[in-house]
Write a protein that holds these residues in place. Structure first.
Motif, PDB file in Angstrom:
ATOM      1  N   ALA A   6      21.366  27.646 -15.320  1.00 25.98           N
ATOM      2  CA  ALA A   6      20.010  27.545 -16.306  1.00 25.98           C
ATOM      3  C   ALA A   6      19.133  27.224 -15.146  1.00 25.98           C
ATOM      4  O   ALA A   6      17.957  27.585 -15.206  1.00 25.98           O
ATOM      5  CB  ALA A   6      20.097  26.454 -17.044  1.00 25.98           C
ATOM      6  N   GLY A   9      17.977  30.039 -12.986  1.00 26.57           N
ATOM      7  CA  GLY A   9      16.895  31.089 -13.616  1.00 26.57           C
ATOM      8  C   GLY A   9      15.618  30.457 -13.881  1.00 26.57           C
ATOM      9  O   GLY A   9      14.660  31.072 -13.484  1.00 26.57           O
ATOM     10  N   LEU A  10      15.395  29.190 -14.081  1.00 31.18           N
ATOM     11  CA  LEU A  10      14.010  28.652 -13.937  1.00 31.18           C
ATOM     12  C   LEU A  10      13.387  28.632 -12.509  1.00 31.18           C
ATOM     13  O   LEU A  10      12.233  29.043 -12.431  1.00 31.18           O
ATOM     14  CB  LEU A  10      14.187  27.435 -14.454  1.00 31.18           C
ATOM     15  CG  LEU A  10      12.898  26.574 -14.813  1.00 31.18           C
ATOM     16  CD1 LEU A  10      11.970  27.377 -15.688  1.00 31.18           C
ATOM     17  CD2 LEU A  10      13.120  25.139 -15.242  1.00 31.18           C
ATOM     18  N   ALA A  12      14.103  30.600 -10.103  1.00 29.84           N
ATOM     19  CA  ALA A  12      13.625  31.973  -9.763  1.00 29.84           C
ATOM     20  C   ALA A  12      12.351  32.380 -10.287  1.00 29.84           C
ATOM     21  O   ALA A  12      11.642  33.029  -9.857  1.00 29.84           O
ATOM     22  CB  ALA A  12      14.983  33.181 -10.106  1.00 29.84           C
ATOM     23  N   LEU A  13      12.025  32.142 -11.672  1.00 27.60           N
ATOM     24  CA  LEU A  13      11.076  32.620 -12.414  1.00 27.60           C
ATOM     25  C   LEU A  13       9.987  31.782 -11.738  1.00 27.60           C
ATOM     26  O   LEU A  13       8.685  32.164 -11.607  1.00 27.60           O
ATOM     27  CB  LEU A  13      11.052  32.099 -13.905  1.00 27.60           C
ATOM     28  CG  LEU A  13      11.852  33.156 -14.692  1.00 27.60           C
ATOM     29  CD1 LEU A  13      12.188  32.601 -16.024  1.00 27.60           C
ATOM     30  CD2 LEU A  13      11.117  34.436 -14.694  1.00 27.60           C
ATOM     31  N   LEU A  14      10.074  30.493 -11.408  1.00 31.09           N
ATOM     32  CA  LEU A  14       8.681  29.945 -10.954  1.00 31.09           C
ATOM     33  C   LEU A  14       8.528  30.186  -9.560  1.00 31.09           C
ATOM     34  O   LEU A  14       7.432  30.336  -9.181  1.00 31.09           O
ATOM     35  CB  LEU A  14       9.217  28.124 -10.930  1.00 31.09           C
ATOM     36  CG  LEU A  14       9.175  27.751 -12.351  1.00 31.09           C
ATOM     37  CD1 LEU A  14       9.579  26.337 -12.471  1.00 31.09           C
ATOM     38  CD2 LEU A  14       7.797  27.832 -13.149  1.00 31.09           C
ATOM     39  N   SER A  82      13.611  40.504   0.054  1.00 37.96           N
ATOM     40  CA  SER A  82      13.291  41.546  -1.071  1.00 37.96           C
ATOM     41  C   SER A  82      14.015  41.551  -2.231  1.00 37.96           C
ATOM     42  O   SER A  82      13.870  42.138  -3.161  1.00 37.96           O
ATOM     43  CB  SER A  82      13.245  43.081  -0.119  1.00 37.96           C
ATOM     44  OG  SER A  82      14.444  42.984   0.267  1.00 37.96           O
ATOM     45  N   PHE A  83      15.232  40.791  -2.238  1.00 37.11           N
ATOM     46  CA  PHE A  83      16.085  40.671  -3.174  1.00 37.11           C
ATOM     47  C   PHE A  83      16.893  39.554  -3.091  1.00 37.11           C
ATOM     48  O   PHE A  83      17.541  38.824  -1.899  1.00 37.11           O
ATOM     49  CB  PHE A  83      16.990  41.833  -3.159  1.00 37.11           C
ATOM     50  CG  PHE A  83      18.308  41.969  -4.320  1.00 37.11           C
ATOM     51  CD1 PHE A  83      17.614  42.080  -5.665  1.00 37.11           C
ATOM     52  CD2 PHE A  83      19.266  41.417  -3.969  1.00 37.11           C
ATOM     53  CE1 PHE A  83      18.615  41.918  -6.845  1.00 37.11           C
ATOM     54  CE2 PHE A  83      20.230  41.228  -4.908  1.00 37.11           C
ATOM     55  CZ  PHE A  83      19.919  41.557  -6.387  1.00 37.11           C
TER      56      PHE A  83
END
Lengths: 579, 578
Positions: A6, A9-10, A12-14, A82-83
């Motif tokens: 969790a 995920g957060l 990476a989004l931020l 890039s990934f």
């Protein structure tokens, strides 16, 4: 879902991926759940014994293999990520066999049916035995039905013909192996991203057209359960990093270099600073190569050193050492029985007199390809493959062949591939080891006899997974190259001077060049590479995929190798941007 | 687990057809929590710099480009999947990519011109590149340089072939140019990163997915949530600079079983949302799961319908997909120009092809319909052209076509329908297709009309297509121009008053012009279909808004089916093996 998942995920989004996080992320590890995995696998394995269609046999063998690990993959170009992805993975492979050990559904390419006795399924990562069981329930059902169809097709193919003289599946030679649960190592989720970012940074000088780094780390554990009683847990972990760079000469010829570093674990991967140093050295060499002379077509003696020697042996020798017979096929529409040709042939001379080849997964537990129990749960064994240059024994999985009815613990497979025998830790020893100076003298003498002003030293050849050239073993209008492209080639002049050259590809190389070795140095340290089953797919595995194999080989002089010039100019239309 | 849409991809790509995943739309709400984004937009700045530099450089070449455009994408996606009360790994991915549209020659004839009779693989090469996840100007510019240079060289090579092909072939039926001019647009709309915490949603999905365990007929199932935050930039050498953002959340429920006759039955339902707050709450999600489970269970026992022709009602969502397939794809501009296309409507402008009570338009500028968000909405298309409402059919008469910047003889400019999946070349596509009927009646009255029509035709029953899983259409000349719509729930309606009967195993098929004429009425109940459409330029989000429609005669054929036996063993039960 674990807290780590969790959080990632957060983040990476931020922040745009793991590399963007200022602080190193906390290590992740396979979640607790050995008990649930084992319970679910055991329960559904037991239930699978009861699978039976009307008029059809029940399974005589079933197995389930659950891989439970974290994987972290990252890519970067010119120092910019890039990934990047880090995630847990829990995958099960179930195998179902109907018939009996002498004749079953396996090792048969049934073109008339669209399923097989093997099923792969992605499973939830929660420790929830019921959810895991439901996935396994459907997988065993699918695999059993596939096995029945395969078995029917195989019996149909044999109808009216003599029964096979070798069995389908070798019975266990000893008691089933039982090994208890293992914890599984932790994985640093941001290491791969940091590694590729650093590795690709030295290529951002503006001269390089491509400057890509790719890396994958993984760590976890794997469970194997079979209806024969095999029950093994093992740790699985690994790390691979690759770099690829291209430049273009003033007249527009594209030049490429690529390297790979394969380690047993994230902890054992080369430190990033050392990788960067290697990239810097590669980059300098590639830039210098732009002004190197173009080597015309060459036919003559070649010295294979370092990584080139490893590639020479592993690309040409592996198909000669694996004893797994090819899959049988259905007869063609005209009823002609399919021909099955064994690649490895005991008694065939592979190397000059005095040479030996041994594969021993047990000798050095720290070797990249080492293991104690193979993917079929069979204890690993040392195999003396080549004696005095002649093939005496072959590597075997539980797929038997004429003259080799039992496994010697070398089964390994990727995904739903069949369990083929693969090399693990290979040591190639010459009958007589010469010094580097003596090797060069031999090569120059052979060159002189062929009327050549110099001979070639090849130090590096494209690693299999990094080749751009899929023609190596497939098709083409001309003769097959047989070996991936050389990356580092030097002329060696009689006065000892070396000069790096560019623009060559092999042509017409095959296993016979190994018999044409005129001299060899001492066996070098083992190098670990990623590899897969012999065949065309071996040349398109992907840069970070495959199974670890360690090769310890000597530098060699091959009497005659043919290389051709290639790669004409194709200049860019616009200059690249400057940093 | 694969959604129906994903499983169909190869077929759709081959046929140039449409597939849509059914969707339910959550209640509209305000925007979700926002995160700041660098107002300087370094990605756009780097791309602009490289576009300017290369434009200058390549304009000096003998075969100079007359137009270059960059498309940039920055997408963050979170996927959560729960199965049988357990979670798969939460996947978070971020993708940044760029692609190039570069044209040499002239707008009248350029490198993108179709090579006639050239077969597969003759389309213009399209180059796209991964862009760095960080705003690193040099890495961005370098990637775009390589893509632009590769595109330029491929364009010059292809233009030579185009000129040769055009000289050898007969005069084109449609003499329009290859590219049209478009107004320069500068609209760098405000963008804010979606901040999304997957943990509470994962817990909700996990709990909801466990409800399937109470339905033994369901063999396989999942509940998933896909969250996308996508920013797209379009910039070109004409000066257009457009930046768009789309938050898209899709909550999906999927269940599968195998009937005793071997037919695999899948039911898929979803809720589209534009912010986390629009997603269903726990009770709504539970109801959605239960409904899917009950539908699968009922369908497993439902009888199979034999091939049949007769009257039918298409409920709103089914009617929307029906129009999307049968009319919408045939109204796409490029199909009027391509001599390999069937061109059903090309010469029908100004002519009546539908009953006069039907009108159809496509309006991407609509954001909602009756409070329901429309996923086919956008302000600018993928060529940076402002979206416009397009009347396709007015009072039964064909009025016009959906246009990208590829002109056709009858329409010389784009109306903002050039769309594509990132990396593909834009072509004319649908956005929000709206079907309107005059003299609409309540649904109950339409149902009475259906029964009357059944009796009038002497048919044993009529059909009601309640929900669909997707469809496709064939528009080429080399194959019959036809369509198929794949329903999930079909009801058999008896004229003698017996209760309606759920049936399965049929697809709705037909040919377009005949079908258009057979629509005889519509209801005043309008429903929205939100989904994705796959065609030559990839997958794009679309919506269709339609009332229930009564069709005098439809044809159904047996659906392709598997022949798989259901699982041999019962599902494992909680607490131990059975």
């Amino acid at each position: 879902m674990s807290r780590a998942a969790a959080l990632f995920g957060l983040l990476a989004l931020l922040g745009g991926g793991a590399a963007a996080a200022a602080e190193p992320a906390a290590p992740v590890a396979a979640a607790a759940g050995e008990a649930e995995i084992a319970a679910a696998a055991q329960a559904e394995l037991e239930r699978a014994r009861a699978l039976q269609l009307p008029g059809q046999p029940p399974p005589y063998f079933a197995a389930v293999r659950v891989s439970d690990l974290w994987s972290s993959t990252a890519a970067a170009s010119f120092g910019a990520l890039s990934f990047s992805a880090t995630s847990p993975m829990r995958q099960a492979r179930v195998d179902v066999r109907v018939g009996d050990y002498s004749l079953d559904n396996s090792n048969f390419a049934a073109t008339s049916v669209d399923r097989e006795g093997v099923a792969i399924v992605q499973m939830p990562t929660d420790a929830d035995a019921l959810a895991l069981r439901r996935e396994l329930w459907l997988s065993f059902d699918r695999a059993y039905k596939g096995a029945v169809e395969e078995f029917s097709a195989r019996k149909s193919a044999l109808e009216g013909r003599p029964p096979p003289t070798v069995g389908s599946f070798a019975p266990l030679a000893g008691p089933p192996v039982v090994r208890g649960a293992v914890p599984g190592r932790a994985l640093r989720p941001d290491a791969a991203a940091a590694r590729v970012t650093a590795m690709s940074a030295p290529l951002r000088g503006g001269e390089f057209e491509e400057g890509k780094a790719l890396s994958r780390d993984y760590a976890g554990r794997r469970l194997l359960l079979t209806t024969e009683g095999t029950s093994t847990w093992e740790e699985v972990h690994g790390s691979v990093a690759v770099i690829e760079a291209t430049v273009r000469t003033a007249d527009g010829v594209r030049l490429r270099d690529a390297r790979a570093w394969v380690a047993r674990s994230q902890e054992e991967q080369l430190p990033t600073a050392a990788l960067v140093a290697e990239v810097e050295e590669m980059a300098a060499g590639l830039l210098a190569l732009r002004s190197a002379p173009v080597e015309p077509d060459y036919l003559g003696p070649v010295i294979f050193e370092d990584e080139a020697a490893v590639e020479l042996f592993r690309q040409l020798l592996q198909p000669e050492l694996g004893g797994t017979p090819p899959e049988e096929r259905e007869p063609d529409p005209y009823g002609s029985p399919p021909e099955v040709t064994l690649s490895a042939r005991v008694g065939r001379r592979l190397l000059p007199s005095g040479w030996s080849v041994v594969d021993d997964p047990l000798a050095d537990p720290s070797a990249g390809g080492a293991y104690a129990v193979d993917h079929e749960g069979v204890p690993a064994q040392r195999v003396e493959l080549v004696e005095d240059g002649v093939l005496k024994d072959v590597l075997m999985s539980r797929i038997p062949r004429k003259g080799a009815p039992a496994s010697n613990g070398h089964a390994r497979a990727l995904g739903n591939d069949r369990m083929e025998a693969l090399p693990s830790v290979v040591t190639v020893k010459p009958g007589r080891a010469r010094s580097e100076r003596a090797l060069r003298r031999v090569a120059l003498r052979l060159g002189r006899e062929a009327g050549l002003p110099y001979v070639l030293i090849i130090r590096r050849v494209e690693p299999l997974g990094l080749t751009e050239d899929f023609e190596v073993a497939l098709s083409g209008d001309g003769p097959l190259s047989g070996l991936t492209r050389p990356l580092e080639v030097h002329r060696l002049y009689p006065d000892g001077r070396e000069e790096r050259v560019r623009g060559l590809s092999f042509t017409g190389v095959d296993r016979r060049v190994l018999r044409d070795i005129a001299a060899a140095g001492p066996t070098g340290p083992a190098r670990t590479v990623l590899d897969g089953p012999s065949g065309p797919a071996r040349y398109s595995m992907g840069a970070i995929d495959g199974l670890r194999v360690s090769w310890a080989v000597p530098a060699v002089v091959v009497t005659e190798v043919e290389l051709r010039a290639g790669g004409g100019p194709e200049p860019r239309s616009a200059p690249p941007p400057r940093p | 687990m694969t959604t129906p849409a994903a499983r169909r991809l190869p077929l759709i790509a081959l046929l140039g057809a449409l597939l849509v995943a059914p969707a339910r739309t959550g209640a509209a709400a305000g925007p979700g929590p926002a995160g700041p984004i660098d107002p300087a937009d370094p990605l756009l700045s780097a791309a602009e710099a490289e576009l300017d530099r290369l434009w200058t450089s390549l304009r000096a070449r003998p075969e100079a480009p007359y137009f270059i455009s960059y498309g940039l994408l920055d997408r963050v996606q979170v996927d959560i999947v729960a199965t049988h009360g357990a979670l798969a790994p939460v996947s978070t991915t971020r993708v940044r990519m760029g692609d190039v549209d570069l044209r040499v020659g002239s707008p009248a004839l350029d490198n993108t011109h179709k090579l006639r009779d050239a077969g597969w693989g003759s389309e213009p090469e399209r180059f796209w590149v991964d862009l760095p996840l960080t705003d690193e100007p040099f890495a961005v510019r370098h990637a775009l340089w390589r893509a632009t240079d590769d595109t330029y060289r491929a364009a010059v090579r292809r233009l030579l072939k185009v000129r040769g092909n055009d000289a050898v072939k007969v005069e084109r039926e449609d003499q329009s140019d290859d590219y049209s001019s478009a107004p320069v647009e500068v609209d760098l709309g405000h963008v804010e990163r979606l901040v999304f915490d997957p943990a509470p949603h994962a817990a909700a999905l996990k709990a909801a997915s466990a409800r399937f365990l109470a339905h033994p007929a369901v063999h396989d199932s999942n509940v998933s949530l896909s969250v996308q935050d996508e920013i797209v930039w379009t910039l070109n050498t004409e000066g257009t600079r457009v930046r768009r953002q789309r938050w898209h959340l899709r909550l999906s429920v999927y269940a599968r079983t195998t009937a005793e006759d071997g037919q695999e039955i899948t039911v898929y339902d979803s809720v589209e949302a534009r912010a986390p707050e629009e997603l269903p709450d726990a009770a709504e999600l539970a109801a959605l799961v239960d409904a899917v489970a009950e539908k699968v269970t009922a369908l497993r026992k439902a009888p199979v319908v034999d091939p049949y022709s007769g009257p039918a009602i298409l409920r709103g969502r089914a009617a929307g997909v029906f129009f999307h397939e049968v009319l919408g794809h045939r109204a796409e501009g490029h199909r009027q120009k391509d001599e390999d296309e069937g061109q059903t409507l090309t010469d029908m402008v100004g002519k009546r092809v539908f009953p006069s009570f039907i009108s159809v338009y496509d309006d991407p500028t609509l954001t909602d319909w009756g409070g329901v968000p429309l996923t086919g909405s956008y302000r600018f298309d993928d060529e940076g052209v402002r979206a416009e409402r397009v009347d396709i059919v007015k009072d039964g008469v064909v009025k016009g076509f959906l246009m990208s910047r590829a002109p056709i003889a009858s329409q010389g400019r784009s109306n903002g329908h050039g769309r594509r999946q990132p990396g593909e070349a834009p072509i004319a596509r649908q956005g929000n297709l709206v079907i309107e009927v005059k003299d609409a009646v309540p649904y109950a009255a339409l149902r009475e009309q259906l029964i009357a029509e059944v009796k009038r035709q002497g048919k044993p029953f009529g059909l009601i297509f309640d929900d669909i899983t997707g469809g496709f259409t064939l528009t080429g000349r080399g194959i019959p121009n036809s369509y198929a719509v794949q329903p999930v729930t079909v009801w058999r309606v008896w004229p003698d008053g017996r209760p309606d009967e759920l049936v399965r195993g049929v697809d709705l098929i037909g040919t377009p012009l005949v079908t258009f004429e057979r629509i005889i009425g519509g209801s005043d109940e309008v429903d929205v279909f939100n989904g994705v459409c796959g065609a030559e330029s990839g997958w794009v989000p679309v919506s269709a808004v339609s009332p229930d429609l009564l069709v005098k005669e439809v044809e159904v054929q047996r659906r392709e089916k598997n022949n798989e036996r259901p699982p041999l063993l019962p599902a494992p039960a909680a607490g131990g093996a059975r």
